[in-house]
Every structure is written in C-alpha cells, then in structure tokens.
Design an enzyme around this catalytic site. Structure first.
Site, short mmCIF file in Angstrom:
data_model
loop_
_atom_site.label_atom_id
_atom_site.label_comp_id
_atom_site.label_asym_id
_atom_site.label_seq_id
_atom_site.Cartn_x
_atom_site.Cartn_y
_atom_site.Cartn_z
N ASN A 183 15.79 -1.72 -6.86
CA ASN A 183 14.99 -1.99 -8.06
C ASN A 183 15.04 -0.71 -8.89
O ASN A 183 14.39 0.27 -8.56
CB ASN A 183 13.55 -2.31 -7.62
CG ASN A 183 12.59 -2.43 -8.78
OD1 ASN A 183 13.00 -2.47 -9.95
ND2 ASN A 183 11.30 -2.48 -8.47
N LYS A 206 13.95 -0.15 -11.80
CA LYS A 206 12.77 0.05 -12.68
C LYS A 206 13.24 0.48 -14.07
O LYS A 206 14.30 0.05 -14.52
CB LYS A 206 11.80 1.04 -12.03
CG LYS A 206 11.44 0.62 -10.60
CD LYS A 206 10.25 1.33 -10.03
CE LYS A 206 9.98 0.81 -8.62
NZ LYS A 206 8.80 1.41 -8.01
N HIS A 246 6.22 -7.91 -9.17
CA HIS A 246 6.14 -6.52 -8.72
C HIS A 246 4.76 -5.96 -9.07
O HIS A 246 4.20 -6.28 -10.12
CB HIS A 246 7.24 -5.69 -9.38
CG HIS A 246 7.38 -4.34 -8.75
ND1 HIS A 246 6.52 -3.31 -9.04
CD2 HIS A 246 8.22 -3.88 -7.79
CE1 HIS A 246 6.85 -2.26 -8.30
NE2 HIS A 246 7.88 -2.58 -7.53
N GLU A 281 3.85 -3.24 -10.22
CA GLU A 281 3.77 -2.54 -11.51
C GLU A 281 3.60 -3.55 -12.65
O GLU A 281 2.90 -3.28 -13.64
CB GLU A 281 5.02 -1.67 -11.71
CG GLU A 281 4.98 -0.46 -10.79
CD GLU A 281 6.33 0.07 -10.33
OE1 GLU A 281 7.36 -0.30 -10.92
OE2 GLU A 281 6.35 0.85 -9.35
N GLU A 316 5.29 -5.23 -0.32
CA GLU A 316 5.26 -3.85 -0.79
C GLU A 316 3.82 -3.37 -0.88
O GLU A 316 3.13 -3.67 -1.86
CB GLU A 316 5.91 -3.74 -2.18
CG GLU A 316 7.35 -4.17 -2.21
CD GLU A 316 8.09 -3.56 -3.39
OE1 GLU A 316 9.09 -2.86 -3.16
OE2 GLU A 316 7.67 -3.75 -4.54
N GLY A 369 6.56 4.61 -4.30
CA GLY A 369 6.80 5.83 -5.04
C GLY A 369 5.91 6.99 -4.61
O GLY A 369 5.83 8.01 -5.29
N SER A 378 8.70 3.41 -0.55
CA SER A 378 9.21 4.67 0.01
C SER A 378 10.17 4.46 1.18
O SER A 378 10.17 5.23 2.14
CB SER A 378 8.05 5.60 0.40
OG SER A 378 7.27 5.89 -0.75
P1 PGA Z 1 9.95 3.02 -3.98
O1 PGA Z 1 9.70 1.65 -4.82
O2 PGA Z 1 11.08 2.73 -3.03
O3 PGA Z 1 10.31 4.04 -5.01
O4 PGA Z 1 8.67 3.32 -3.26
C1 PGA Z 1 9.82 0.40 -4.22
C2 PGA Z 1 9.51 -0.68 -5.24
O5 PGA Z 1 8.60 -0.49 -6.06
O6 PGA Z 1 10.18 -1.74 -5.26
#
Ligand code: PGA
Length: 253
Positions: A9, A11, A96, A98, A168, A174, A214
């Site tokens: 992803n 982003k 997601h 976000e 997630e 992140g 992560s």
């Molecule tokens: P990350 O994000 O691996 O940077 O923690 C995962 C995601 O949001 O899909």
C-alpha cells in the site's frame, strides 16, 4: 486452499517517475525469482494506467487504494471503480483506517464502495482493525466484528469470495509497533469464525486474511507462520524493493 497474498500500500507516496521505477524494479526481481505467494502493489490512481502494462501478471498484480462510492457523474475529483478497472488494475483497498479516520468513511459508505468494486470485477482488500483505546479496553473483537458486519455481511457468499480481509490494528500502522504473532493469530482466528458464522465454514477457510501494521522483513516470517495469517498488507516497507521483496520471501523456506 486459500491464497497467500502480500500486498503493498503505497499510500500518498511516489511521483509518477518514482513509482514507475519501483514497479519496474519489483517486476524484474519477481520475474527472476518467482514468489511463493500472490503479490499486489496498490498505488495512487495516477500510477495505475502507466504501471499496469509494465507488470508481468504471473508474478505481480495491481490495485488502487480507494474508489468512489458513486458509479459515475458529477462528483468532482472522485475516481470510480469502473475507471480503476479500466486501467488494468485487479484490486482495490477499501476501508483503510486512514480513510475511515481522515475522510469520514463510514460502514455505509464502504458498503457502497464494496458493491461498486465487486460489480466492476475488482477484488477488494477490506481493512478492519481497532484503535489503541479499544485494544486496551479489550474491545478489539467487538470492533472488528461490527466493521465486518457493517460493510460486508449483506454480500452473497459468491460475492464474498472476491474479498480479502486485512486485519490492521490502528496502533501498529506506521508506528513501528507490531502486533505479536500470537495477538495476530488470535484475532485472525476470530475473524475467520465470524466469516464462517455468516457464510459457512468453506467460505471462511477459503478467505485470505492479511496482517498489516509495521510488517517488515524481520518480523514477517514469524507472523506468516501462524495458521490464520495468510500474508500482509504492507505500508512503509512496500516503498523499497528490497524490503518488500524481503517480506515476500518470508513465504520461502
Ligand atoms: P505500515 O502500514 O506497514 O507502514 O504500518 C500498513 C498499512 O497501513 O497498510
């Protein structure tokens, strides 16, 4: 047998030239050293049409990170599921955290997005997961269960066959803080049970449930070793070919 899937992803990262270079590098590496799992890269909309014809479909597939909750028309700035599909992309990430947190995407809105994505022949990577306070209050199962039911449980079993779930935990995205492999296994098994209650045991056994938050080359192997963890949705570590490939290789002995 359900598919193992590692999906990136991106982003809101990568200019078009940067994204093209990363896709090219990954495509070359995976063509030379075939993965033991399905690999998907989910990119910003603007990359899709350029990257789609560059990819060796046998080793790497393409997805978007979102699509509109309307089919077409006067919705300035939106991109429809039909438009995503027309680029050659096969997947779309929906729900997601976000998108839920920063763009107000509710279960109802996501339900519309899921329907449109499936109607246009896209596979959906549907994200669920609790925030830290919910985990601390022991409410993760409740949260995840209502996210699943709120947007997916009015689908038919046939439609649901095109859904991949990404668990997630928001506190792990992140942050460098990964759920332990045991924590992931516990909630993945719970998610599979919820799916079985709704759609039956066979559908549940065939559903890919990814872990995200992560995930890195150093922890992927331990996470993927758990029986109900069928791959990962990767953010930060999907932006460097070596890291993403390291996670993909976690499926190899
Ligand atoms: P990350 O994000 O691996 O940077 O923690 C995962 C995601 O949001 O899909």
């Amino acid at each position: 047998m359900r598919k193992k899937i590692v999906a990136g992803n991106w982003k809101m990262n990568m200019t078009l030239p940067e994204g093209v270079a990363l896709a090219k590098e990954l495509n070359e590496q995976l063509t030379a050293d075939k993965p033991n799992c399905e690999v998907v890269i989910c990119t910003p909309f603007i990359h899709l049409a350029t990257i789609a014809p560059m990819l060796n479909d046998e080793v790497i597939k393409l997805g978007a990170e979102n699509c509109a909750d309307k089919a077409k028309g006067a919705y300035t700035g939106e991109v429809s599921a039909e438009m995503v599909k027309s680029t050659g992309a096969q997947y779309v990430i929906l729900g997601h955290s976000e998108r839920r947190a920063y763009y107000g995407e509710t279960a109802e809105i996501l339900k519309e997005k899921v329907k449109l994505a499936l109607a246009n022949g896209l596979k959906v990577i549907f994200c669920v997961g609790e925030v830290l306070e919910e985990r601390e209050a022991g409410k993760q199962n409740e949260v995840v269960s209502s996210q699943l039911a709120g947007s997916l449980f009015d689908l038919t079993a046939e439609e649901f066959a095109n859904i991949v779930i990404a668990y997630e935990p928001v506190w792990a995205i992140g942050t460098g803080k990964t759920a332990t492999a045991d924590q992931a296994q516990e909630i993945h098994a719970f998610i599979r049970k919820e799916i079985a209650k709704q759609f039956g045991e066979e559908v549940a056994q065939n559903t890919t449930i990814q872990y995200g938050g992560s995930c890195k080359p150093t922890n992927a192997k331990e996470l993927f070793a758990k029986p109900d963890v069928d791959g990962g949705l990767i953010g930060g570590a999907a932006l460097k070919a070596a890291d993403f490939k390291g996670i993909i290789d976690a499926w190899k002995e």
